[in-house]
Each structure stands twice: as structure tokens, then as C-alpha cells.
Design a protein around this motif. Structure first.
Motif, PDB file in Angstrom:
ATOM      1  N   ILE A 163      24.368  15.939  -6.563  1.00 38.64           N
ATOM      2  CA  ILE A 163      24.743  17.324  -6.701  1.00 38.64           C
ATOM      3  C   ILE A 163      23.504  17.787  -7.708  1.00 38.64           C
ATOM      4  N   GLN A 164      22.724  19.111  -7.401  1.00 38.74           N
ATOM      5  CA  GLN A 164      21.743  19.587  -8.063  1.00 38.74           C
ATOM      6  C   GLN A 164      22.026  20.280  -9.287  1.00 38.74           C
ATOM      7  N   ASN A 165      21.206  20.149  -9.905  1.00 38.35           N
ATOM      8  CA  ASN A 165      21.467  21.401 -11.204  1.00 38.35           C
ATOM      9  C   ASN A 165      23.167  22.177 -11.214  1.00 38.35           C
ATOM     10  N   ARG A 166      24.101  21.547 -11.247  1.00 39.00           N
ATOM     11  CA  ARG A 166      25.434  21.411 -11.469  1.00 39.00           C
ATOM     12  C   ARG A 166      25.932  21.862 -12.749  1.00 39.00           C
ATOM     13  N   GLU A 167      25.237  21.519 -13.813  1.00 36.02           N
ATOM     14  CA  GLU A 167      25.851  22.149 -15.366  1.00 36.02           C
ATOM     15  C   GLU A 167      25.006  22.903 -15.702  1.00 36.02           C
ATOM     16  N   ALA A 168      23.678  23.614 -15.049  1.00 43.37           N
ATOM     17  CA  ALA A 168      23.470  24.964 -15.069  1.00 43.37           C
ATOM     18  C   ALA A 168      23.757  25.946 -14.567  1.00 43.37           C
ATOM     19  N   PHE A 169      24.359  25.533 -13.114  1.00 41.70           N
ATOM     20  CA  PHE A 169      24.746  26.793 -12.562  1.00 41.70           C
ATOM     21  C   PHE A 169      26.399  26.407 -12.947  1.00 41.70           C
ATOM     22  N   LEU A 170      27.157  26.210 -13.339  1.00 41.69           N
ATOM     23  CA  LEU A 170      28.959  26.077 -14.257  1.00 41.69           C
ATOM     24  C   LEU A 170      28.254  26.960 -15.074  1.00 41.69           C
ATOM     25  N   GLY A 171      27.520  26.363 -16.010  1.00 41.51           N
ATOM     26  CA  GLY A 171      27.019  26.827 -17.174  1.00 41.51           C
ATOM     27  C   GLY A 171      26.719  28.387 -17.601  1.00 41.51           C
ATOM     28  N   LYS A 172      26.122  29.141 -16.238  1.00 39.71           N
ATOM     29  CA  LYS A 172      25.765  30.507 -15.971  1.00 39.71           C
ATOM     30  C   LYS A 172      26.697  30.894 -15.590  1.00 39.71           C
ATOM     31  N   ILE A 173      27.489  31.075 -15.124  1.00 38.58           N
ATOM     32  CA  ILE A 173      29.035  31.237 -14.657  1.00 38.58           C
ATOM     33  C   ILE A 173      29.468  32.005 -15.631  1.00 38.58           C
ATOM     34  N   ALA A 174      29.869  30.639 -16.515  1.00 40.85           N
ATOM     35  CA  ALA A 174      30.761  31.138 -17.563  1.00 40.85           C
ATOM     36  C   ALA A 174      29.734  32.307 -18.461  1.00 40.85           C
ATOM     37  N   ARG A 225      28.716  34.315 -17.947  1.00 40.10           N
ATOM     38  CA  ARG A 225      28.422  35.624 -16.949  1.00 40.10           C
ATOM     39  C   ARG A 225      29.452  36.024 -17.186  1.00 40.10           C
ATOM     40  N   LEU A 226      30.677  35.463 -17.065  1.00 42.69           N
ATOM     41  CA  LEU A 226      32.399  35.890 -18.121  1.00 42.69           C
ATOM     42  C   LEU A 226      32.696  35.889 -18.987  1.00 42.69           C
ATOM     43  N   GLU A 227      31.760  35.786 -19.476  1.00 43.63           N
ATOM     44  CA  GLU A 227      31.853  35.711 -21.105  1.00 43.63           C
ATOM     45  C   GLU A 227      33.024  34.605 -21.558  1.00 43.63           C
ATOM     46  N   ARG A 228      32.672  33.508 -21.505  1.00 42.65           N
ATOM     47  CA  ARG A 228      33.985  32.619 -21.638  1.00 42.65           C
ATOM     48  C   ARG A 228      33.114  31.514 -22.050  1.00 42.65           C
TER      49      ARG A 228
END
Length: 238
Positions: A5-16, A18-21
Motif C-alpha cells: 500500500i503506497q502513501n497510506r498514512e499521508a492519504f488518511l491524514g489528509k482525510i482527517a 479535511r474533516l477537521e478531526r
């Protein structure tokens, strides 16, 4: 082999973000007090699962044959003859030899004029051509769901998926040891294979008898987009 899985942490961090949490990392899998998916046929013996599969075959318009390794060649020959004989296509699967089918496939059928084609991954177009004109396709179930009468086929370079759906009729050899209660157990088996690092087929087919289609008026038609007839030959390998 496990996927990467590539860039998993960066991807999930970006979603968090954007959701401001806050990004949560220590999440435990929930443990449910009641798991109905495990309750169906929970304590069924292997013999009882065979009977459940046999009854379900009536509902999915599939013939059911019960045999053992010693009688399998005779049973398979009878079913093929019942389908009209002719051209047969099979996987290249070492289990055919393990079940004592080498003489039938390599000696008896050629002498009797049966046109047998064994899948060869180096002959892609020929494989498809043979399968599309074959009268009978023969495969072996990897996992079998008693509740629904579903066979699970793991494709590979030697086990082309077209063998199970291009011929006019389908024969699927079902090892008794492969029979489990339902989808719950099948999914668990596949998951454990992945977790252990086993190379799992990229194409896994769940097949429930011959193809069944119904129009808006619920008029059932069998064999519209696949074999018009199917037989499960259950082999007592336990």
C-alpha cells in the motif's frame, strides 16, 4: 505475496485534516456479543453438510452425485456420457491425478474418441476456442458452500475461468473436505490465506449451479449466459 500500500498514512491524514478531526491510529476491531453469521449449521458434521448440499442442489437445478475416489472415474465417465460426450475441456490440475483420473483422461477417453483439451497457459486463443466449442467443462471446487450450493473456484495460469462457463455443460468435482456451512467460513478461509502470505488467485469465482436468469415477470430461464446443465460430483476424500 502481500500487496504493498503506497502513501497510506499521508492519504488518511489528509482525510482527517479535511474533516477537521484528529487522526485516530489505535483502533481495535469490535468484538460483537452476537454473531449470527456463525450460527447457521454451526455444529453440523461433514456428513450433514453433504446432505444440506444435496438438498440445495435441487433448488439450483444441479444434479448431485456422491462417490469415492475409487469409483470417481466411473462416475465422471457416466456423467460425461449423460451429457452426450463429445469434446471435453479441463483445467491443468494435479488433483485429477490424485483422484485417480489419469487413465480415464489420458488413455480411455482418447481411445473412445473423446476430444479432450487440457488448459495450457501458453495457448491463450486456443484455450478459449476449445472451451467455447466444448460440450463439457470439468473443474474442481476449492471451497464449497453447503447452504447455497455454491462452489468456489480459484483461477490461475493453469486453471482458466472460461472452463467453467463457456462449455455447454459443467461438471464440478467437489471434495467432501472442501464443504463448509456458508459464505462466512469461505471468506474466513480466504482471509487466512491472505494473512499467511499465500498467493491468492486474482480471480475467485463463486458459482451456484447453471446460470439462472429471470426477467421482470420473474420467469426463470436457465443457461442464458453460461452452462445449461451442471453436475456436482462429491468425492468422499476424508
Amino acid at each position: 505475496m502481500n500487496g504493498v500500500i503506497q502513501n497510506r498514512e499521508a492519504f488518511l491524514g489528509k482525510i482527517a485534516h479535511r474533516l477537521e478531526r484528529e487522526r485516530k491510529t489505535n483502533i481495535k476491531r469490535p468484538e460483537w456479543n452476537y454473531q449470527p453469521q456463525d450460527a447457521v449449521l454451526k455444529n453440523a458434521t461433514q456428513e450433514e453438510l453433504v446432505e444440506v448440499l444435496k438438498e440445495q442442489c435441487k433448488n439450483i437445478h444441479t444434479d448431485f452425485v456422491l462417490t469415492n475416489s475409487a469409483n470417481l472415474p466411473h462416475s465422471l465417465k457416466e456423467v460425461v456420457n449423460g451429457f452426450g460426450g463429445g469434446s471435453v475441456v479441463t483445467w491443468k490440475d494435479e488433483r485429477f491425478a490424485q483422484y485417480g483420473l489419469s487413465q480415464l483422461m489420458n488413455e480411455d477417453w482418447p481411445q473412445e474418441g473423446v476430444d479432450l483439451h487440457v488448459w495450457n497457459h501458453t495457448k491463450k486463443e486456443e484455450n478459449i476456442e476449445k472451451a467455447s466449442h466444448a460440450n463439457v467443462g470439468i473443474t474442481i471446487s476449492d471451497i464449497t458452500l453447503a447452504e447455497s450450493g455454491t462452489v468456489v473456484l480459484f483461477s490461475s495460469k493453469d486453471k482458466g475461468r472460461t472452463v467453467s462457463f463457456l462449455p455447454a455443460t459443467s461438471i464440478i468435482i467437489v471434495p467432501k473436505s472442501s464443504i463448509v456451512p456458508r459464505m462466512t467460513q469461505a471468506a474466513r478461509i480466504i482471509r487466512e490465506k491472505v494473512k499467511s502470505g499465500e498467493l491468492v488467485a486474482s480471480c475467485i469465482n463463486f458459482i451456484t449451479g447453471p446460470s439462472n436468469s429471470a426477467d421482470i415477470e420473474m420467469i426463470l430461464v436457465i443457461g442464458v449466459h453460461g452452462p445449461i446443465k451442471a453436475t456436482y460430483i462429491v468425492v468422499d476424500d476424508i
